[in-house]
Write a protein that holds these residues in place. Structure first.
Motif, PDB file in Angstrom:
ATOM      1  N   ALA A 148       0.642  -0.996  -0.091  1.00  0.00           N
ATOM      2  CA  ALA A 148      -0.076   0.083   0.018  1.00  0.00           C
ATOM      3  C   ALA A 148       1.064   1.188  -0.144  1.00  0.00           C
ATOM      4  O   ALA A 148       2.113   1.147   0.370  1.00  0.00           O
ATOM      5  N   PRO A 149       0.405   2.498  -0.646  1.00  0.00           N
ATOM      6  CA  PRO A 149       1.250   3.764  -0.422  1.00  0.00           C
ATOM      7  C   PRO A 149       1.604   4.136   0.987  1.00  0.00           C
ATOM      8  O   PRO A 149       2.815   4.582   1.145  1.00  0.00           O
ATOM      9  N   ALA A 150       1.100   3.533   2.186  1.00  0.00           N
ATOM     10  CA  ALA A 150       1.515   3.886   3.503  1.00  0.00           C
ATOM     11  C   ALA A 150       2.592   2.809   3.831  1.00  0.00           C
ATOM     12  O   ALA A 150       3.058   2.846   5.003  1.00  0.00           O
ATOM     13  N   GLU A 151       2.988   1.882   3.083  1.00  0.00           N
ATOM     14  CA  GLU A 151       3.964   0.852   3.535  1.00  0.00           C
ATOM     15  C   GLU A 151       5.283   1.216   2.798  1.00  0.00           C
ATOM     16  O   GLU A 151       6.146  -0.045   2.598  1.00  0.00           O
ATOM     17  N   ASP A 152       5.807   2.402   2.550  1.00  0.00           N
ATOM     18  CA  ASP A 152       7.177   2.812   2.042  1.00  0.00           C
ATOM     19  C   ASP A 152       8.313   2.203   2.779  1.00  0.00           C
ATOM     20  O   ASP A 152       9.273   1.775   2.331  1.00  0.00           O
ATOM     21  N   GLY A 153       7.986   2.299   4.156  1.00  0.00           N
ATOM     22  CA  GLY A 153       8.840   1.673   5.156  1.00  0.00           C
ATOM     23  C   GLY A 153       9.288   0.157   5.089  1.00  0.00           C
ATOM     24  O   GLY A 153      10.446  -0.483   5.049  1.00  0.00           O
ATOM     25  N   VAL A 154       8.069  -0.670   4.670  1.00  0.00           N
ATOM     26  CA  VAL A 154       8.090  -2.347   4.389  1.00  0.00           C
ATOM     27  C   VAL A 154       8.967  -2.175   3.226  1.00  0.00           C
ATOM     28  O   VAL A 154       9.737  -3.129   2.953  1.00  0.00           O
ATOM     29  N   TYR A 155       8.548  -1.526   2.103  1.00  0.00           N
ATOM     30  CA  TYR A 155       9.383  -1.450   0.845  1.00  0.00           C
ATOM     31  C   TYR A 155      10.837  -1.265   1.099  1.00  0.00           C
ATOM     32  O   TYR A 155      11.732  -2.015   0.554  1.00  0.00           O
ATOM     33  N   ASP A 156      11.194  -0.377   1.887  1.00  0.00           N
ATOM     34  CA  ASP A 156      12.771  -0.365   2.093  1.00  0.00           C
ATOM     35  C   ASP A 156      13.349  -1.670   2.682  1.00  0.00           C
ATOM     36  O   ASP A 156      14.369  -2.240   2.568  1.00  0.00           O
ATOM     37  N   PHE A 157      12.663  -2.261   3.638  1.00  0.00           N
ATOM     38  CA  PHE A 157      13.236  -3.380   4.235  1.00  0.00           C
ATOM     39  C   PHE A 157      13.213  -4.479   3.264  1.00  0.00           C
ATOM     40  O   PHE A 157      14.105  -5.560   3.098  1.00  0.00           O
ATOM     41  N   VAL A 158      11.921  -4.583   2.560  1.00  0.00           N
ATOM     42  CA  VAL A 158      11.954  -5.761   1.535  1.00  0.00           C
ATOM     43  C   VAL A 158      12.893  -5.689   0.275  1.00  0.00           C
ATOM     44  O   VAL A 158      13.574  -6.866   0.081  1.00  0.00           O
TER      45      VAL A 158
END
Length: 381
Positions: free
Chosen positions: A361-371
């Protein structure tokens, strides 16, 4: 393109999907969370570098020693008579017996194996081996404890068995964020341990977003708007960001009030925010205006993670007669358990035959950084 380490046993096409631009990417391949072979690869290539062990206050005086879990094998950390910290593999050079059990502590002039009483000086050199004094060809200097590099930083201890980066590269950019919290002067007042039936990465991913907060954290949302704050551009081996406190709230507690005191050197922004940092692979740090919470993660299996959560406060507060850390501990124990239940449900859901990695989701950019950090590691980059 791959780097110096071998690629993980994962579908390369699915890793490529995880590395697509934010808004187009997918989560990591499901095997990254379920497969024991992937965890074995992580232990060799991710948990073999810089690992957080605990707090330097565990070894406050010379001659204190403690054994810590560190990846697949333990590390013994000793503070010498000179005040310096030294690390060793937690194994006697005789027949490998642990010098101290995991989490065991001692205070002694020497390191003594409890099995056959081999003794070592605090610098790791062999002091005595019963029965070997007249053994032909036995050289005590050939049998020191195997060293492990140790660093003390902002009050935390770290061990390294062969990281590809220096410690300064590992924590690049974090000193500017943590500096005014005076981490080396904080005192740990309470520690909880949790066993969570979920992969360690599920727990880190949960920590990197508040997209779920409105659904499962009503207490947190009363104190901090779930859509507040910003994530920081990744630098070293860490990801993270901040969230705001609502007007009238002093800290993260069940009623928003503090039972301690705001740290004296924080600026106006730091007094109104909570910073959430994941120093990879195993430490989550939450910086509050009046306390610091740390989670240390130890993978037990692909489906189980042990978490040690501790709360540290300024010394002047911690040593005040009658101080009670419950205002912070109770809030986060409740919130932690809400998170662990969600993480365990994610782990069960990923085991269903029809599950496929989903979008962010757009609010999951922090997850994207980790992934993407993990996807690059899995490719050997």
């Amino acid at each position: 393109m791959t780097g110096t380490r071998p690629a993980a046993p994962l579908d390369q096409a699915q890793l490529a999907d995880a590395l697509r631009p934010f808004g187009e990417s997918r989560m990591l391949p499901v095997a990254a969370y379920l497969d024991d072979d992937v965890l074995a690869w992580e232990r060799r290539h991710v948990f073999s570098g810089w690992l957080a062990l605990g707090r330097g206050e565990d070894l406050a005086r010379p001659r204190m020693m403690r054994a810590y879990a560190a990846g697949a094998a333990g590390v013994l950390v000793v503070r010498g008579d000179d005040g310096a910290l030294r690390g060793f593999e937690n194994a006697c050079r005789h027949r490998g017996h642990e010098l101290l059990p995991c989490d065991g502590t001692a205070e002694n002039r020497a390191i003594v194996c409890p099995y056959h009483a081999w003794a070592y000086r605090l610098d790791g050199s062999l002091l005595g081996a019963p029965g070997f004094r007249d053994a032909p060809g036995f050289d005590p200097e050939a049998h020191p404890l195997a060293p492990v590099e140790i660093r003390e930083w902002n009050g935390w201890l770290f061990a390294d068995r062969g990281a590809a980066t220096t410690f300064e590269e590992h924590v690049a950019g974090l000193d500017a964020i943590l500096g005014r919290y005076d981490g080396a002067e904080l005192v740990t007042c309470e520690t909880h341990e949790y066993d969570v039936e979920a992969n360690w990465k599920v727990i880190v991913e949960n920590y990197q977003e508040c997209y779920h907060c409105s659904s499962i954290h009503p207490e947190l949302c009363r104190i901090s708007p779930p859509d507040s704050g910003d994530n920081l551009p990744p630098q070293g081996d860490w990801v993270g960001g901040s969230m705001d406190l609502r007007e009238g709230m002093s800290t993260m507690s069940l009623d928003g009030s503090s039972g301690g005191a705001t740290m004296t050197r924080l600026d106006e922004v730091e007094q109104r925010t909570v910073m959430y940092l994941a120093l990879l692979p195993n430490m989550l740090v939450s910086l509050h205006p009046d306390y610091v919470m740390t989670h240390l993660l130890t993978p037990i299996s692909a489906h189980r993670t042990r978490i040690r959560c501790s709360w540290a406060f300024p010394r002047a507060v911690a040593e005040t007669d009658g101080f009670d850390p419950a205002y912070a501990v109770d809030f986060w124990d409740l919130t932690n358990r809400q998170d662990w239940a969600a993480c365990e449900s994610v782990q069960r859901g990923m085991q269903t035959p029809g599950y496929r990695p989903g979008p962010l989701a757009p609010a999951e950019d922090g997850v994207y950084d980790f992934v993407t950090y993990m996807a690059r590691a899995y490719r050997g980059d």
